[in-house]
Design an enzyme around this catalytic site. Structure first.
Site, PDB file in Angstrom:
ATOM      1  N   GLY A  29       0.712  -1.116   0.139  1.00 10.81           N
ATOM      2  CA  GLY A  29       0.123  -0.002   0.000  1.00 10.81           C
ATOM      3  C   GLY A  29       0.830   1.155   0.035  1.00 10.81           C
ATOM      4  N   ASN A  30       0.206   2.308   0.303  1.00 11.55           N
ATOM      5  CA  ASN A  30       0.914   3.589   0.146  1.00 11.55           C
ATOM      6  C   ASN A  30       0.159   4.465   1.372  1.00 11.55           C
ATOM      7  OD1 ASN A  30      -1.187   5.677  -0.915  1.00 11.55           O
ATOM      8  ND2 ASN A  30      -0.916   4.088  -2.417  1.00 11.55           N
ATOM      9  N   ARG A  31       1.043   5.769   1.790  1.00 10.45           N
ATOM     10  CA  ARG A  31       0.584   6.429   2.875  1.00 10.45           C
ATOM     11  C   ARG A  31      -0.563   7.466   2.432  1.00 10.45           C
ATOM     12  NH1 ARG A  31       3.988   5.361   6.952  1.00 10.45           N
ATOM     13  NH2 ARG A  31       5.850   4.608   6.074  1.00 10.45           N
ATOM     14  N   SER A  32      -1.261   7.432   1.346  1.00 11.56           N
ATOM     15  CA  SER A  32      -2.407   8.450   0.990  1.00 11.56           C
ATOM     16  C   SER A  32      -3.395   8.166   2.108  1.00 11.56           C
ATOM     17  CB  SER A  32      -2.734   8.166  -0.185  1.00 11.56           C
ATOM     18  OG  SER A  32      -3.607   9.113  -0.519  1.00 11.56           O
TER      19      SER A  32
END
Ligand code: C5P
Length: 236
Positions: A29-32
């Protein structure tokens, strides 16, 4: 709201960040956070639009404050996000792709939890995800009835020795075929998850690329500027 600049317009906004499943319990995933997309949804709603929010893994606490006539479609992976955006495209007057989309996903996902396999490490094979934004722009050019649809992209860029972040954004504007690109320079600070941001809005003006002034401030403030620029596109 009855006489806002976007009254009668249906705006579809993607927000948050995709998660690419590895197994039933793990993902890449990513930190958005989704804060930017939520701020855009609020600003579009305040301008009178019918808003559909396609929410990729946004904390439910962030969604609860939204006006209840905003339609929320939750998605997880890039392929789910793509499907939701393609479905929504058929009824949209404008689309804003504010979600942080994973460029790659695991080539294989397993139905049962991956097991530890000794101490030789683990190599994951990734395959490229579709560029959802590019696909929406292509579909618009294939369907005459979508010809007036406005498509907005986001570009978080860093510069390097040869090329400035803004130059990368200009090139991206051309390559993606969008009407409006919201550029933010993430060279030194990280916009992800933060409440303040800086953007410049890139549009084209009779074939020339037009880079707007810098807008600084909260994601709510910046969103109002983006929605104002979007409204201008409808009157052109
Ligand atoms: O190419 P880049 O990822 O910088 O482009 C960012 C823009 O493209 C954002 O609007 C993002 O939502 C969208 N995007 C997409 N599908 C991808 C990657 C990015 O729609 N696979």
């Amino acid at each position: 709201d009855a006489c806002g600049v976007l009254t009668g317009r249906r705006i579809v906004i993607s927000a948050g960040g995709t998660r690419e499943p590895l197994d039933p319990v793990r993902f890449l995933g990513n930190r958005s956070s989704g804060k930017q997309g939520i701020a855009l949804a609020k600003a579009a709603h305040a301008a009178g639009a019918d808003v559909e929010l396609v929410a990729a893994n946004i904390d439910s606490g962030l969604l609860t404050g939204l006006p209840d006539d905003i339609t929320i479609t939750p998605v997880e992976s890039t392929l789910e996000l793509q499907y939701a955006m393609q479905s929504a495209q058929t009824r949209a007057d404008a689309i804003i792709m504010a979600a942080a989309v994973a460029d790659y996903r695991p080539a294989e996902t397993t139905d049962s939890k991956m097991k530890k396999s000794g101490d030789e490490g683990l190599t994951l094979r990734l395959v490229q995800n579709p560029d959802i934004l590019r696909g929406l722009v292509d579909e618009r050019s294939r369907q005459t009835r979508l010809g007036d649809q406005i498509i907005v992209g986001f570009a978080a860029e860093t510069g390097d020795a040869e090329t400035t972040a803004l130059d990368y954004a200009r090139a991206k504007f051309r390559r993606k075929g969008v009407d409006l690109l919201v550029f933010n320079d993430v060279s030194d600070d990280q916009a992800f998850g933060h409440d303040d941001t800086m953007v410049q809005i890139i549009t084209s003006d009779a074939g020339d690329i037009n880079v707007g002034e810098e807008f600084h401030g909260s994601k709510d403030h910046v969103s109002q500027k983006v929605i104002a620029a979007l409204s201008d596109q409808f009157t052109h």
